[in-house]
Design an enzyme around this catalytic site. Sequence first.
Site, short mmCIF file in Angstrom:
data_model
loop_
_atom_site.label_atom_id
_atom_site.label_comp_id
_atom_site.label_asym_id
_atom_site.label_seq_id
_atom_site.Cartn_x
_atom_site.Cartn_y
_atom_site.Cartn_z
N TRP A 103 -4.48 3.51 6.90
CA TRP A 103 -3.28 3.55 6.04
C TRP A 103 -3.17 4.70 5.06
O TRP A 103 -2.20 5.16 4.68
CB TRP A 103 -3.17 2.17 5.34
CG TRP A 103 -2.82 1.00 6.24
CD1 TRP A 103 -3.58 0.03 6.46
CD2 TRP A 103 -1.78 0.79 7.23
NE1 TRP A 103 -3.34 -0.65 7.42
CE2 TRP A 103 -2.01 -0.06 7.85
CE3 TRP A 103 -0.72 1.61 7.19
CZ2 TRP A 103 -1.19 -0.65 8.93
CZ3 TRP A 103 0.40 1.25 8.25
CH2 TRP A 103 0.10 0.03 9.25
N ASP A 179 -2.94 1.39 -3.11
CA ASP A 179 -2.25 0.55 -2.20
C ASP A 179 -3.56 -0.71 -2.11
O ASP A 179 -4.37 -0.70 -1.80
CB ASP A 179 -2.26 1.07 -0.94
CG ASP A 179 -1.53 0.23 0.19
OD1 ASP A 179 -1.39 -0.94 -0.04
OD2 ASP A 179 -1.28 0.68 1.27
N LYS A 203 0.89 -9.57 3.43
CA LYS A 203 -0.74 -9.74 4.06
C LYS A 203 -1.24 -10.78 3.20
O LYS A 203 -1.59 -11.97 3.50
CB LYS A 203 -1.49 -8.53 3.60
CG LYS A 203 -0.84 -7.52 4.93
CD LYS A 203 -1.78 -5.91 4.78
CE LYS A 203 -0.97 -5.02 5.92
NZ LYS A 203 -1.30 -5.42 7.32
#
Lengths: 368, 368
Positions: A103, A179, A203
């Site tokens: 990511w 993040d 998530k």
Amino acid sequence: MSMPIYNFSAGPAVLPDSVLRQAQSEMFDYNGTGFSVMTMSHRSDVFMSIMYHAEQDLRQLMNIPNNYKVLFMQGGASSQFNMAVMNLANGFKRVDSVVTGNWSRIAHNQMGKLSDAKIHLAAHGGELYDYTDLPDPESWDISPDSAFVHYVINETVHGLQYRDVPKPFANQMPPLVCDMSSEILSRPINVSDFGLIYAGAQKNIGPSGATIVIIREDLLERCSDRIPDVWNYKSHVERQGMYNTPATYPIYISGLVFRWLQSQGGVSAVQTINALKARKLYEAIDGSGGFYTNKVAARARSQMNVIFHAPTPELDKLFAQESTTRGLRLLKGYKTMGGMRASIYNAMPLQGVEALIEFMGEFQKRYG
Amino acid sequence: MSMPIYNFSAGPAVLPDSVLRQAQSEMFDYNGTGFSVMTMSHRSDVFMSIMYHAEQDLRQLMNIPNNYKVLFMQGGASSQFNMAVMNLANGFKRVDSVVTGNWSRIAHNQMGKLSDAKIHLAAHGGELYDYTDLPDPESWDISPDSAFVHYVINETVHGLQYRDVPKPFANQMPPLVCDMSSEILSRPINVSDFGLIYAGAQKNIGPSGATIVIIREDLLERCSDRIPDVWNYKSHVERQGMYNTPATYPIYISGLVFRWLQSQGGVSAVQTINALKARKLYEAIDGSGGFYTNKVAARARSQMNVIFHAPTPELDKLFAQESTTRGLRLLKGYKTMGGMRASIYNAMPLQGVEALIEFMGEFQKRYG
């Protein structure tokens, strides 16, 4: 009684049963209004109250200081790293970017597209460790003059997680933009250590479509009026999150998850269970005499996404198939990684992890 | 039996009861999977199939030609006009923009922010008609060399709707980029007349969080690699709509609405009912002897959002209050407009409109 089903999806991921039950019972009538939350105007008093309470509950759970604004946005994490550059790098020459897995690598490659600032690679966990460990923050090549430092605290694909918040230069460090999609609310963190926290809800909170943004208010001064309002943090803050129609139902579900977390005793309480779940699972891997493997350095192992491999790709495949028939679902690893990945977010009960460990033992007996 | 409740919200808006009923019954178990759609990985076969069928059903309902791509995005209409400029105006000097009400005015003011192209005001319905009529497309000042022409086919705040698709220069016209949020699927349209159609789902489809994009594939060649992938149409098309996690649950609900539309006989069938609902309501307004008023020119009256005023602001307020107690909800007009607004999208049954008309008569008897 039917076999319990445990959902190890990396996201959109498992939600607490009680949350789904409440959503189900309120489908036609939220709180005596005669309406579904899905069919309410976002500007109605009822939905405004749902959003207000979701924010207050999130503030309480994360102990968010008053000088931070909370937004429920859309577009997921992939929108946020672009918005961070667009909004916060204005007038700066450099953004520091830490690559530690899938990511953060995507973020690093995307961030420069609309930015005049150079996206400086501050550390690269792939080059250093082939993504089996995390670069020590003390080694990050960052400049006090950078607009901000971007990093991903938990990498779902590589199963890596930073334990501590980096503070290489203490007060001289530029704001951290982090993040937290795959670990938000899984353990206490000190919001004041960050300039901007963002997280896709799909998530560790649950429904996809809602994106949490927590931003220190002095950073709003950097947001130029030349940025379109829909991608401008200041515009959203000035309109109390109602610049445009938010993803109302995912926000409602997120709010139910926040209430559930409170009922579980809050973030400290779930941290204890999360740590236990992760410890048991890594012990099962490490105690398998080499049948199951996880190459991640102990200090960097994720408590949210536990990756492991059986001895051969054929056995990996068989594991994924057989576990599915036992109610252990979506354990197949990310396509580039192979093997298995068990995402054990807040809503995964300890029993799910125990059932997985039990199956791992049986599987090893059969094929080991 | 309890009083029926009719939801006249402009959006997020009413959904068919049968859709909510199905969502409710599948909350814990979609189609025997043992999972809620909300907790499924977007890359799971099951969700991929939900999205595939939603697209196919939308294609069937709108008769979308093969040279058009369909995307389920996030961020609503407010993201789309910015993305249209970012993606399609590359290398062009001019974009033509038609202002006909609140939403096209916002789009006009925002579109120039990230664009090198000049956003040219092609027509202004506010200056011409104080937003009580629509500028004739033949009068639009557009150039064949423009990147595209942007317009909003139905203005929810001002209650205006273009009947026909503009074709001022026929084949020489630049591609039409059209915001169809508040009328998509309410009547047959010829997709081939447009370069890009976009629509937030929260009005005529239902749930907020999903944004429909229908784009002619030759326009994808204009999308530069310098645009961040998350805002790049080409990137989303290349990844079959899975560049990042989509808003899975709103897409699932949208798919249920598409099935419901098919069960109603498709777009032509609902158009007949929509036309009847609108005609009855405007007749009630026009036949009230001046008690209720709507100033919009007959040719431009919206069949989706019917605005009207009682004789005084005090009576407007009373109307909104009393109608609420009669199960007629969210009729209060947009803040800048006052009066009432009845949004009568596809999912509003004829009985809802009849109940409103009956109440209008009673109210007028009491206070007229």
